[in-house]
Design a protein around this motif. Structure first.
Motif, mmCIF file in Angstrom:
data_model
loop_
_atom_site.group_PDB
_atom_site.id
_atom_site.type_symbol
_atom_site.label_atom_id
_atom_site.label_comp_id
_atom_site.label_asym_id
_atom_site.label_seq_id
_atom_site.Cartn_x
_atom_site.Cartn_y
_atom_site.Cartn_z
ATOM 1 N N MET A 131 0.826 -1.202 -0.072
ATOM 2 C CA MET A 131 -0.065 0.001 0.239
ATOM 3 C C MET A 131 0.838 1.181 0.071
ATOM 4 O O MET A 131 1.816 1.476 0.770
ATOM 5 C CB MET A 131 -0.989 -0.072 1.214
ATOM 6 N N GLN A 132 0.498 2.070 -1.061
ATOM 7 C CA GLN A 132 1.298 3.441 -1.029
ATOM 8 C C GLN A 132 0.995 4.379 0.016
ATOM 9 O O GLN A 132 -0.142 4.785 0.215
ATOM 10 C CB GLN A 132 1.395 4.066 -2.459
ATOM 11 N N ILE A 133 1.843 4.880 0.714
ATOM 12 C CA ILE A 133 1.502 5.970 1.844
ATOM 13 C C ILE A 133 2.027 7.328 1.185
ATOM 14 O O ILE A 133 3.147 7.507 0.889
ATOM 15 C CB ILE A 133 1.945 5.741 3.025
ATOM 16 N N ASN A 134 1.296 8.380 1.262
ATOM 17 C CA ASN A 134 1.611 9.804 0.857
ATOM 18 C C ASN A 134 2.451 10.102 1.960
ATOM 19 O O ASN A 134 2.031 10.405 3.142
ATOM 20 C CB ASN A 134 0.285 10.630 0.906
ATOM 21 N N ASN A 135 3.876 10.554 1.401
ATOM 22 C CA ASN A 135 4.586 11.370 2.450
ATOM 23 C C ASN A 135 4.152 12.413 3.156
ATOM 24 O O ASN A 135 4.581 12.603 4.047
ATOM 25 C CB ASN A 135 6.016 11.470 1.913
ATOM 26 N N ASN A 136 3.330 13.151 2.522
ATOM 27 C CA ASN A 136 2.763 14.566 3.027
ATOM 28 C C ASN A 136 1.577 14.506 3.657
ATOM 29 O O ASN A 136 1.019 15.339 4.281
ATOM 30 C CB ASN A 136 2.673 15.463 1.866
ATOM 31 N N GLN A 137 1.039 12.910 3.950
ATOM 32 C CA GLN A 137 -0.210 12.684 4.581
ATOM 33 C C GLN A 137 -0.036 12.990 6.015
ATOM 34 O O GLN A 137 0.825 12.704 6.635
ATOM 35 C CB GLN A 137 -0.749 11.512 4.304
ATOM 36 N N LEU A 138 -0.897 13.648 6.785
ATOM 37 C CA LEU A 138 -0.940 14.206 8.011
ATOM 38 C C LEU A 138 -2.027 13.141 9.127
ATOM 39 O O LEU A 138 -2.905 12.883 8.262
ATOM 40 C CB LEU A 138 -1.378 15.586 8.161
ATOM 41 N N LEU A 139 -1.230 12.664 9.994
ATOM 42 C CA LEU A 139 -1.882 11.898 10.753
ATOM 43 C C LEU A 139 -2.120 12.588 12.058
ATOM 44 O O LEU A 139 -1.006 12.680 12.735
ATOM 45 C CB LEU A 139 -1.380 10.379 11.074
ATOM 46 N N ARG A 140 -3.414 12.667 12.599
ATOM 47 C CA ARG A 140 -3.545 13.247 13.777
ATOM 48 C C ARG A 140 -3.853 12.191 14.580
ATOM 49 O O ARG A 140 -4.795 11.348 14.522
ATOM 50 C CB ARG A 140 -4.604 14.376 14.190
ATOM 51 N N PHE A 141 -3.042 11.962 16.047
ATOM 52 C CA PHE A 141 -3.535 10.977 17.198
ATOM 53 C C PHE A 141 -3.443 11.404 18.396
ATOM 54 O O PHE A 141 -2.932 12.511 18.721
ATOM 55 C CB PHE A 141 -2.790 9.664 16.857
ATOM 56 N N THR A 142 -4.320 10.612 19.135
ATOM 57 C CA THR A 142 -4.323 11.185 20.596
ATOM 58 C C THR A 142 -3.788 10.181 21.582
ATOM 59 O O THR A 142 -3.958 8.906 21.119
ATOM 60 C CB THR A 142 -5.657 11.804 21.021
ATOM 61 N N THR A 143 -3.253 10.631 22.629
ATOM 62 C CA THR A 143 -2.831 9.530 23.624
ATOM 63 C C THR A 143 -3.569 9.895 24.726
ATOM 64 O O THR A 143 -4.182 10.941 25.241
ATOM 65 C CB THR A 143 -1.546 9.783 24.012
ATOM 66 N N ALA A 144 -4.220 8.569 25.486
ATOM 67 C CA ALA A 144 -4.851 8.665 26.748
ATOM 68 C C ALA A 144 -4.612 7.413 27.506
ATOM 69 O O ALA A 144 -4.247 6.463 26.991
ATOM 70 C CB ALA A 144 -6.392 8.440 26.332
ATOM 71 N N GLY A 145 -4.856 7.482 28.816
ATOM 72 C CA GLY A 145 -4.437 6.639 29.712
ATOM 73 C C GLY A 145 -4.542 7.060 31.170
ATOM 74 O O GLY A 145 -4.855 8.159 31.310
ATOM 75 N N SER A 146 -4.689 6.251 32.159
ATOM 76 C CA SER A 146 -4.622 6.697 33.311
ATOM 77 C C SER A 146 -3.298 7.339 33.935
ATOM 78 O O SER A 146 -2.465 7.306 33.339
ATOM 79 C CB SER A 146 -4.852 5.582 34.410
ATOM 80 N N VAL A 147 -3.480 7.952 35.191
ATOM 81 C CA VAL A 147 -2.349 8.527 35.875
ATOM 82 C C VAL A 147 -1.101 7.629 35.915
ATOM 83 O O VAL A 147 -1.274 6.681 36.234
ATOM 84 C CB VAL A 147 -2.633 9.419 37.052
ATOM 85 N N ILE A 170 0.295 14.939 17.655
ATOM 86 C CA ILE A 170 -0.134 14.190 18.898
ATOM 87 C C ILE A 170 -0.900 15.247 19.868
ATOM 88 O O ILE A 170 -0.115 16.122 19.865
ATOM 89 C CB ILE A 170 1.336 13.991 19.538
ATOM 90 N N ALA A 171 -1.860 14.661 20.113
ATOM 91 C CA ALA A 171 -2.485 15.625 21.160
ATOM 92 C C ALA A 171 -2.316 14.805 22.538
ATOM 93 O O ALA A 171 -3.143 13.588 22.539
ATOM 94 C CB ALA A 171 -3.968 15.744 20.818
ATOM 95 N N ASP A 172 -1.550 15.078 23.544
ATOM 96 C CA ASP A 172 -1.322 14.386 24.791
ATOM 97 C C ASP A 172 -2.198 14.812 25.759
ATOM 98 O O ASP A 172 -2.228 15.984 26.099
ATOM 99 C CB ASP A 172 0.137 14.671 25.164
ATOM 100 N N THR A 173 -3.162 13.931 26.167
ATOM 101 C CA THR A 173 -4.358 14.492 26.820
ATOM 102 C C THR A 173 -3.962 13.720 28.405
ATOM 103 O O THR A 173 -3.611 13.021 28.455
ATOM 104 C CB THR A 173 -5.607 13.973 26.609
ATOM 105 N N PRO A 174 -4.468 14.699 29.505
ATOM 106 C CA PRO A 174 -4.328 14.300 30.748
ATOM 107 C C PRO A 174 -5.200 13.133 31.129
ATOM 108 O O PRO A 174 -6.287 12.321 30.468
ATOM 109 C CB PRO A 174 -5.040 15.271 31.648
ATOM 110 N N GLY A 175 -4.687 12.400 31.997
ATOM 111 C CA GLY A 175 -5.184 10.899 32.263
ATOM 112 C C GLY A 175 -6.223 10.853 33.693
ATOM 113 O O GLY A 175 -6.719 10.139 34.060
ATOM 114 N N HIS A 176 -6.456 12.033 34.232
ATOM 115 C CA HIS A 176 -7.062 12.369 35.587
ATOM 116 C C HIS A 176 -8.724 12.316 35.060
ATOM 117 O O HIS A 176 -9.109 12.927 34.207
ATOM 118 C CB HIS A 176 -6.733 13.725 36.086
ATOM 119 N N ILE A 177 -9.363 11.791 35.903
ATOM 120 C CA ILE A 177 -10.679 11.648 35.462
ATOM 121 C C ILE A 177 -11.319 13.203 35.352
ATOM 122 O O ILE A 177 -12.334 13.343 34.383
ATOM 123 C CB ILE A 177 -11.655 11.059 37.058
ATOM 124 N N GLN A 178 -10.948 14.252 36.069
ATOM 125 C CA GLN A 178 -11.414 15.596 36.158
ATOM 126 C C GLN A 178 -11.102 16.219 34.880
ATOM 127 O O GLN A 178 -11.550 17.413 34.733
ATOM 128 C CB GLN A 178 -11.034 16.445 37.390
#
Length: 419
Positions: free
Chosen positions: A1-17, A90-98
């Motif tokens: 599969m050919q991947i476009n070198n200029n293609q942008l991938l947005r991903f988020t990270t989530a997890g507990s503290v 990358i969107a690094d999001t907090p792990g806290h419930i609040q």
């Protein structure tokens, strides 16, 4: 599969503290050599001052001094890096419930979500919370990283038990693509490079998965939706009769000569020209930003939408949304807000809280109608005029809205339109 070198991938990270999100992102940046030399030197110096024998990878994302001193990440931190195969945000999001609201903010435009699980603790309530939000936001790809495998002696049995547990509860959710990777962010196992300690894992490392995710299919190519952001009428020689409608294509494909309808007026016309910057093109598609001209002189303005004649969104004043409340002030049924949908702004009121969701158990509570920060509920909204709507499951752009407090101009809620 050919991947476009200029293609942008947005991903988020989530997890507990303390599941290791910041360390994982640091490892991705460090091992993929995506760190500026002066930044690396500064973090190496900080690590030495802290008495560490190695580089503290978490410092690559915990950029604010206050956050470092507190030992927690308290807001969404955006990081950018590029490999030879793809660009990433990358969107690094907090792990806290609040801080559930921060995950909603960070994940709203994501193509993929990385959910971290501490191998020692397995699936916990926060894991279910993050998976539910990823499902609610219709994130197409979920990558479950079972982290800290080094602390359970790289046990395949422990990993398999966690995978089974996650699959059991996620089967109730609307998730399309779930992948599992056993990692040690601290030691670099299966992050950028394959792990020699887990030869029982036959899959790819995390970076390879991110580089090869097929995301073009995530865009709705059927429903053509183009919200007008501004009308361009340059007053200079050669452009006296030019009337262009500028904006970003939310979904679908537009071609010169296509029959279109301008909503909400219902006037019909054909596309005369499409411009991307100073270049005239024959075809445009999501998520391109373009200016279109029409063959007829139609009175269209910001907030109107250009769609295909045979494929139109619903026009409604009253509709249901799954709403995440983002503000300190509690929800006030009957209160007036500004509703923002694409480029359209209308006054609106919350008519009713239908039910509130316990996102740890997924149960619906029809008795408790009081919504506070981070609560998620199904709500009925009525706008002053018709809104051109699609269900969120079909179109993440035309299927989403935000509410703004009139007096303070603060965003109080974000919602997904229920089909």
């Amino acid at each position: 599969m050919q991947i476009n070198n200029n293609q942008l991938l947005r991903f988020t990270t989530a997890g507990s503290v303390d599941d290791g999100k910041s360390t994982l992102i640091g490892r991705l940046l460090y091992d993929s050599k995506s760190i500026f030399e002066d930044q690396l030197e500064a973090i190496e110096e900080t690590s030495k001052r802290k008495g560490l024998g190695t580089v503290d990878l978490a410092l690559f994302t915990d950029g604010l001094r206050d956050e470092r001193e507190q030992g927690i990440t308290i807001d969404v931190a955006y990081r950018y890096f590029t490999t030879p195969k793809r660009k990433f945000i990358i969107a690094d999001t907090p792990g806290h419930i609040q801080y559930t609201r921060n995950m909603v903010t960070g994940a709203s435009t994501a193509n993929a979500a990385i959910i971290l699980i501490d191998a020692r603790h397995g699936v916990i309530e926060q894991t279910k919370r993050h998976a539910f939000i990823a499902s609610l936001l219709q994130i197409p790809h979920i990558i479950v990283c079972v982290n800290k495998m080094d602390l359970v002696e790289y046990s395949e049995t422990t990993y398999n038990d966690i995978v089974t547990h996650f699959e059991e509860f996620s089967s109730k959710l609307a998730v399309k693509d779930v992948r599992f990777i056993p990692i040690s962010a601290l030691n670099g196992d299966n992050v950028v490079n394959r792990s020699e300690s887990m030869d029982w894992y036959q899959g790819s490392p995390l970076l390879h998965v991110l580089e090869t995710l097929h995301i073009s299919s995530d865009i709705n190519k059927i429903d053509a939706r183009f919200a007008i952001q501004t009308v361009i009428r340059p007053q200079r020689e050669g452009f006296i009769d030019y009337r262009g409608y500028a904006g970003r294509i939310s979904s679908g494909i537009y071609r010169v000569g296509d029959e279109v309808v301008v909503l909400p007026s219902g006037f019909t016309s054909k596309i005369k020209s499409i411009n991307a910057g100073d270049k005239e093109i024959e075809e445009a598609y999501a998520p391109m930003s373009v200016a279109m001209t029409l063959e007829n002189d139609i009175d269209a303005s910001r907030g109107n939408m250009i769609v295909k004649k045979n494929n139109q969104p619903e026009m409604m004043q009253e509709f249901d949304v799954m709403m995440c409340w983002l503000h300190n002030n509690t929800v006030r049924p009957g209160a007036k807000y500004i509703l923002v949908h694409t480029s359209n702004e209308q006054r609106a009121i919350i008519k009713e809280v239908v039910y509130k969701i316990d996102i740890n158990t997924y149960e619906r509570n029809t008795e408790d109608k009081n919504l506070a920060m981070n609560d998620i509920a199904r709500i009925k909204i009525r706008s002053a005029q018709n809104i051109m709507l699609d269900p969120y499951r079909d179109n993440r752009t035309t299927g989403s809205v935000i509410l703004i407090e009139e007096g303070t101009n603060e965003t109080v809620a974000a919602g997904m339109i229920v089909g």
